[in-house]
Design an enzyme around this catalytic site. Structure first.
Site, PDB file in Angstrom:
ATOM      1  N   GLU A   7      50.401  24.068  -2.774  1.00 16.29           N
ATOM      2  CA  GLU A   7      50.669  22.914  -3.635  1.00 16.29           C
ATOM      3  C   GLU A   7      49.637  21.814  -3.402  1.00 16.29           C
ATOM      4  O   GLU A   7      49.224  21.585  -2.269  1.00 16.29           O
ATOM      5  CB  GLU A   7      52.082  22.374  -3.343  1.00 16.29           C
ATOM      6  CG  GLU A   7      53.171  23.386  -3.661  1.00 16.29           C
ATOM      7  CD  GLU A   7      54.579  22.855  -3.408  1.00 16.29           C
ATOM      8  OE1 GLU A   7      54.748  21.659  -3.066  1.00 16.29           O
ATOM      9  OE2 GLU A   7      55.530  23.654  -3.560  1.00 16.29           O
ATOM     10  N   ASP A  43      53.671  32.160  -1.451  1.00 13.00           N
ATOM     11  CA  ASP A  43      53.585  30.728  -1.209  1.00 13.00           C
ATOM     12  C   ASP A  43      53.267  30.437   0.252  1.00 13.00           C
ATOM     13  O   ASP A  43      53.873  31.030   1.159  1.00 13.00           O
ATOM     14  CB  ASP A  43      54.948  30.083  -1.500  1.00 13.00           C
ATOM     15  CG  ASP A  43      54.955  29.327  -2.812  1.00 13.00           C
ATOM     16  OD1 ASP A  43      53.883  28.860  -3.246  1.00 13.00           O
ATOM     17  OD2 ASP A  43      56.044  29.207  -3.399  1.00 13.00           O
ATOM     18  N   GLU A  86      54.024  22.784 -12.994  1.00 15.37           N
ATOM     19  CA  GLU A  86      55.496  22.707 -12.966  1.00 15.37           C
ATOM     20  C   GLU A  86      55.979  21.379 -13.526  1.00 15.37           C
ATOM     21  O   GLU A  86      55.547  20.306 -13.087  1.00 15.37           O
ATOM     22  CB  GLU A  86      56.000  22.900 -11.521  1.00 15.37           C
ATOM     23  CG  GLU A  86      57.521  22.834 -11.444  1.00 15.37           C
ATOM     24  CD  GLU A  86      58.111  23.401 -10.161  1.00 15.37           C
ATOM     25  OE1 GLU A  86      57.354  23.957  -9.319  1.00 15.37           O
ATOM     26  OE2 GLU A  86      59.345  23.300  -9.996  1.00 15.37           O
ATOM     27  N   LYS A 118      49.517  31.010  -2.679  1.00 17.10           N
ATOM     28  CA  LYS A 118      49.645  29.806  -3.523  1.00 17.10           C
ATOM     29  C   LYS A 118      49.898  28.613  -2.615  1.00 17.10           C
ATOM     30  O   LYS A 118      50.636  28.739  -1.622  1.00 17.10           O
ATOM     31  CB  LYS A 118      50.805  29.971  -4.513  1.00 17.10           C
ATOM     32  CG  LYS A 118      51.103  28.696  -5.318  1.00 17.10           C
ATOM     33  CD  LYS A 118      51.995  28.950  -6.525  1.00 17.10           C
ATOM     34  CE  LYS A 118      53.464  28.918  -6.235  1.00 17.10           C
ATOM     35  NZ  LYS A 118      53.963  27.622  -5.682  1.00 17.10           N
ATOM     36  N   ASP A 137      58.364  29.977  -1.998  1.00 14.83           N
ATOM     37  CA  ASP A 137      59.112  29.348  -0.908  1.00 14.83           C
ATOM     38  C   ASP A 137      60.447  28.823  -1.441  1.00 14.83           C
ATOM     39  O   ASP A 137      61.268  28.299  -0.680  1.00 14.83           O
ATOM     40  CB  ASP A 137      58.295  28.287  -0.154  1.00 14.83           C
ATOM     41  CG  ASP A 137      57.859  27.130  -1.036  1.00 14.83           C
ATOM     42  OD1 ASP A 137      58.097  27.177  -2.260  1.00 14.83           O
ATOM     43  OD2 ASP A 137      57.265  26.170  -0.497  1.00 14.83           O
ATOM     44  N   SER A 138      60.691  29.028  -2.747  1.00 16.10           N
ATOM     45  CA  SER A 138      62.033  28.820  -3.299  1.00 16.10           C
ATOM     46  C   SER A 138      63.032  29.736  -2.603  1.00 16.10           C
ATOM     47  O   SER A 138      64.240  29.562  -2.749  1.00 16.10           O
ATOM     48  CB  SER A 138      62.043  29.070  -4.809  1.00 16.10           C
ATOM     49  OG  SER A 138      61.447  30.315  -5.116  1.00 16.10           O
TER      50      SER A 138
END
Ligand code: KIV
Length: 267
Positions: free
Chosen positions: A117, A85, A184, A115, A46-47
C-alpha cells in the site's frame, strides 16, 4: 486449463482492452475453485485478518501468516497469478527490509508477485524489488493499513488535492516498475483518469467500471456475512443463508436420529 497468467499477460490484457477478473483467496480449497472457474489473479489479501482471523483491521496480520496462507493458495492454483499482500510493518521500515520480506513471500511461499500500500513513500522499496525480479502491485486510494490515520473506511480522493496526490502516486508507481495498481474506493472519474494516464493495469474495488480489472473480497461477493454490505459489492450468492440452512438441517437430522441412515453406514 489455459496458460499461466503472468504480470506481462496482465499488461497485454490492458493493451487489448480485455478486463481482468481478480478475487481474494486464503486457502487451497477456494483457490482451486476460483482458479478452475477461470479467475485471472488471486490475491492473498491481508483482509485475511478481518475475514478469517476475526480482527477489526488488517494491522495484526504477520508475515508468517501470509506465508502460510500463500503456500495453501499456491497449492490450489494451476493458472491464476498469485499475488500476496505485504502486511503492515513489513515494508515501511526500510527498502532493505521490504526487499527481504518480499523475497520470503516469493521464495518460501511461492507467490508470483507482492502487493503493498502507498505511493511515493514506498517508491524506493518498489524500485529495489522490481529491479531485482520481484513483481510489485501497488495499492492506492483507501489503503486499509492506514485506517488509524484516515479515521474511517470512507471514500478517498474526493478533494482536488487528494485526487491529484493519488494520480501522481499512480504515475510514480509505474515509473518505479510496478506492474499493476489496485485503486480502492475512489470516485469513478478519478479512477478513469488514472487508468488512462498509466500503461499498467488498474484493478478497481469501489472505483467504477473504467478500471482495467476488478477485484472483490470473495466472502463479500458470495454473501458469507449478513452485516458487511458496502455499495461497491455485488453479491453473487447468499452463502450465509445456504450454509446456515445446511448446518441447521444437519443438527436436526443428528438429533432426530435420521443421520446417518443405512446407506451412509458400513454393514
Ligand atoms: O486485502 C485485500 O483483500 C485487498 C483487496 C481489498 C484489494 O487489499
Amino acid at each position: 486449463m489455459g496458460k499461466r497468467v503472468t504480470t506481462r499477460r496482465l499488461v497485454e490484457l490492458k493493451r487489448k482492452g480485455t478486463p481482468i477478473a481478480c478475487l481474494t483467496a486464503y486457502d487451497a480449497l477456494t483457490a482451486h475453485l476460483f482458479d478452475a472457474a477461470g479467475i485471472d489473479v488471486l490475491l492473498v489479501g491481508d483482509s485475511v485478518g478481518n475475514v478469517v482471523q476475526g480482527h477489526d483491521t488488517t494491522l495484526p496480520v504477520t508475515l508468517e501468516q501470509m506465508i502460510y496462507h500463500t503456500q495453501a493458495v499456491v497449492r490450489g492454483v494451476q493458472r491464476a497469478l498469485v499475488v500476496t499482500d505485504m502486511p503492515f510493518m513489513t515494508y515501511q521500515v526500510s527498502p532493505r527490509d521490504a526487499f527481504m520480506n518480499a523475497g520470503r513471500l516469493m521464495k518460501e511461499a511461492g507467490a508470483g508477485a507482492v502487493k503493498l500500500e502507498g505511493g511515493r513513500r514506498v517508491l524506493e522499496a518498489v524500485r529495489l524489488m522490481t529491479e531485482n525480479g520481484i513483481p510489485v502491485m501497488g495499492h492506492l486510494g483507501l489503503t486499509p493499513q492506514s485506517i488509524h490515520q484516515f479515521g474511517s473506511y470512507k471514500e478517498r480522493g474526493t478533494s482536488e488535492e487528494e485526487a491529484q496526490q493519488i494520480k501522481d502516486d499512480a504515475i510514480a508507481l509505474e515509473q518505479a516498475g510496478a506492474f499493476a495498481i489496485v485503486l480502492e474506493k475512489i470516485p469513478s472519474d478519478l479512477a478513469s483518469a488514472i487508468t488512462a494516464s498509466v500503461s499498467i493495469p488498474t484493478i478497481g474495488i469501489g472505483a467504477g467500471a473504467d478500471c482495467d480489472g476488478q477485484i472483490l473480497v470473495w466472502t463479500d461477493m458470495m454473501g458469507m456475512s449478513t452485516e458487511f454490505r458496502p455499495r461497491f459489492v455485488r453479491r453473487y450468492a447468499e452463502l450465509h443463508d445456504v450454509i446456515t440452512r445446511g448446518v441447521q438441517t444437519y443438527i436436526d437430522d443428528v438429533r432426530n436420529h435420521t443421520f446417518p441412515n443405512a446407506d451412509e453406514s458400513y454393514p
